[in-house]
Design an enzyme around this catalytic site. Structure first.
Site, PDB file in Angstrom:
ATOM      1  N   LYS A   1      47.369  39.246  30.984  1.00 28.13           N
ATOM      2  CA  LYS A   1      46.933  39.996  32.175  1.00 28.13           C
ATOM      3  C   LYS A   1      48.030  39.986  33.244  1.00 28.13           C
ATOM      4  O   LYS A   1      48.293  41.006  33.889  1.00 28.13           O
ATOM      5  CB  LYS A   1      45.639  39.389  32.739  1.00 28.13           C
ATOM      6  CG  LYS A   1      44.421  39.586  31.841  1.00 28.13           C
ATOM      7  CD  LYS A   1      43.220  38.780  32.346  1.00 28.13           C
ATOM      8  CE  LYS A   1      42.072  38.759  31.354  1.00 28.13           C
ATOM      9  NZ  LYS A   1      40.952  37.903  31.766  1.00 28.13           N
TER      10      LYS A   1
ATOM     11  N   GLN B   1      39.202  32.697  35.429  1.00 24.23           N
ATOM     12  CA  GLN B   1      39.038  32.840  33.976  1.00 24.23           C
ATOM     13  C   GLN B   1      37.955  31.906  33.452  1.00 24.23           C
ATOM     14  O   GLN B   1      37.959  30.706  33.732  1.00 24.23           O
ATOM     15  CB  GLN B   1      40.388  32.553  33.283  1.00 24.23           C
ATOM     16  CG  GLN B   1      40.399  32.771  31.795  1.00 24.23           C
ATOM     17  CD  GLN B   1      40.253  34.239  31.382  1.00 24.23           C
ATOM     18  OE1 GLN B   1      40.617  35.146  32.113  1.00 24.23           O
ATOM     19  NE2 GLN B   1      39.689  34.472  30.213  1.00 24.23           N
TER      20      GLN B   1
ATOM     21  N   ASP C   1      36.244  41.296  38.331  1.00 26.25           N
ATOM     22  CA  ASP C   1      35.577  40.956  37.076  1.00 26.25           C
ATOM     23  C   ASP C   1      34.171  41.561  37.003  1.00 26.25           C
ATOM     24  O   ASP C   1      33.574  41.626  35.924  1.00 26.25           O
ATOM     25  CB  ASP C   1      35.396  39.426  37.001  1.00 26.25           C
ATOM     26  CG  ASP C   1      36.274  38.775  35.946  1.00 26.25           C
ATOM     27  OD1 ASP C   1      36.663  39.462  34.990  1.00 26.25           O
ATOM     28  OD2 ASP C   1      36.546  37.575  36.091  1.00 26.25           O
TER      29      ASP C   1
HETATM   30  N1  GUN Z   1      36.405  35.077  29.655  1.00 25.59           N
HETATM   31  C1  GUN Z   1      36.120  35.937  28.646  1.00 25.59           C
HETATM   32  N2  GUN Z   1      36.066  37.200  29.116  1.00 25.59           N
HETATM   33  C2  GUN Z   1      36.323  37.134  30.439  1.00 25.59           C
HETATM   34  C3  GUN Z   1      36.413  38.110  31.471  1.00 25.59           C
HETATM   35  O1  GUN Z   1      36.223  39.307  31.276  1.00 25.59           O
HETATM   36  N3  GUN Z   1      36.703  37.630  32.706  1.00 25.59           N
HETATM   37  C4  GUN Z   1      36.887  36.319  32.951  1.00 25.59           C
HETATM   38  N4  GUN Z   1      37.142  35.947  34.207  1.00 25.59           N
HETATM   39  N5  GUN Z   1      36.808  35.385  32.026  1.00 25.59           N
HETATM   40  C5  GUN Z   1      36.527  35.802  30.775  1.00 25.59           C
END
Ligand code: GUN
Length: 295
Positions: A54, A98, A121
């Site tokens: 990312k 995350q 998110d």
């Molecule tokens: N862990 C798995 N998928 C995601 C997501 O889309 N966002 C975040 N912050 N953590 C994740």
């Protein structure tokens, strides 16, 4: 294998990246540098890979990003304090914590502390509620929003069709259903959610015109669960043992791709289907957050 029915998530994500990069550049002309902050707690190997990807893509699109890496022993209070600081920082337009977080930290508390207008998110209760209400001013969670874009940009009709979603998680299953059941263009589907309490999942699956697998069970969807011509979207990321693979394991989706691909109308490869779209929607959400704050 014919590639004729593959939904190419990498190339669709790349189109969206180009659109996002142009919006980031337009903001720069106005003196606004779009900014995204990642927070990672502990050393979960998959999270390290995801956040790294990312970050790299943010940089490529001209979005300023930085990552706070916190020790696994960080308290919930310390993490919430950091989030509040980021909420107050005008240079920060998007905040992504995350998941998964260490067990002693409540994800619910964390996600509801991120300011809703920086919640790229889409996990804050305000954004979850707006999605369910059909209020498009909120942010949608990146993975289901990415699946929706894949369907739209692959000319898959959703209006009036039977969609079956496997999995009722907060990150994919529930918001996916909320997106596709809304009244309006590119939605208006009849949505069924199947989960661990569902009797006879196969019967539900065989009715689907669009089958979305997000249950986290390796190669769960077999050929006899899919009606010929169905659009099959594989959201799963599962690591399974494989003595022949490097490191003794490999990643597979929730769909038995080799068996299902010949009968599917369209199908996402995995990797290279939904995964790249998640990042594309995150960065699209981020530039939108920056645009809204710059008004
Ligand atoms: N862990 C798995 N998928 C995601 C997501 O889309 N966002 C975040 N912050 N953590 C994740």
């Amino acid at each position: 294998m014919s590639a004729g029915n593959l939904i190419d998530g990498r190339s669709i994500a790349e189109q969206i990246h180009q659109e996002t990069a142009q919006r980031v550049a337009a903001l720069k002309v106005r003196g606004v540098q779009a900014g995204l902050v990642f927070v990672r707690v502990g050393e979960d190997p998959a999270s390290k890979v995801y956040v790294g990807m990312k970050e790299k893509t943010s940089e490529r699109l001209g979005i300023a990003s930085r990552t706070h890496v916190l020790a696994a022993t960080t308290t919930e209070r310390q993490l919430l304090d950091l989030i509040r600081q980021l909420n107050a920082d005008e240079k920060v337009h998007g905040i992504l914590v995350q998941a998964p977080l260490p067990k002693h930290i409540s994800e619910t508390n964390v996600f509801s502390t991120v300011a809703p207008n920086k919640d790229v998110d889409g996990f804050h209760p305000v954004n979850v509620g707006k999605l369910l209400l059909g209020d498009t001013t909120g942010f949608r969670p990146c993975t289901p929003a990415g699946v929706h874009e894949l369907l739209i940009r692959s000319q898959v009709v959703t209006e009036g069709v039977e969609v079956v979603v496997l999995g009722r998680g907060n990150i994919v299953g529930k918001p996916m259903a909320a997106i596709l059941m809304q009244k309006g263009k590119n939605a208006n589907a009849t949505v069924t959610i199947c989960h661990s309490g569902t009797k006879d999942i196969s019967t539900h699956c065989r009715r689907a015109d669009i089958l979305i697998a997000a249950l986290g069970s390796p190669q769960f969807v077999k050929a006899d669960m899919v009606k010929p011509g169905t659009v099959v979207i594989d959201v799963g990321v599962n690591r399974i043992p494989d003595a022949a693979a490097k490191g003794g394991s490999r990643l597979v989706g929730d769909v038995d791709f080799a068996a299902v691909q010949p009968i599917a109308g369209k199908i996402t490869p995995n990797p290279g289907g939904v995964g790249p779209m998640t990042i594309a929607m995150l960065l699209q959400n981020t530039v939108r957050a920056a645009e809204l704050m710059a008004i």
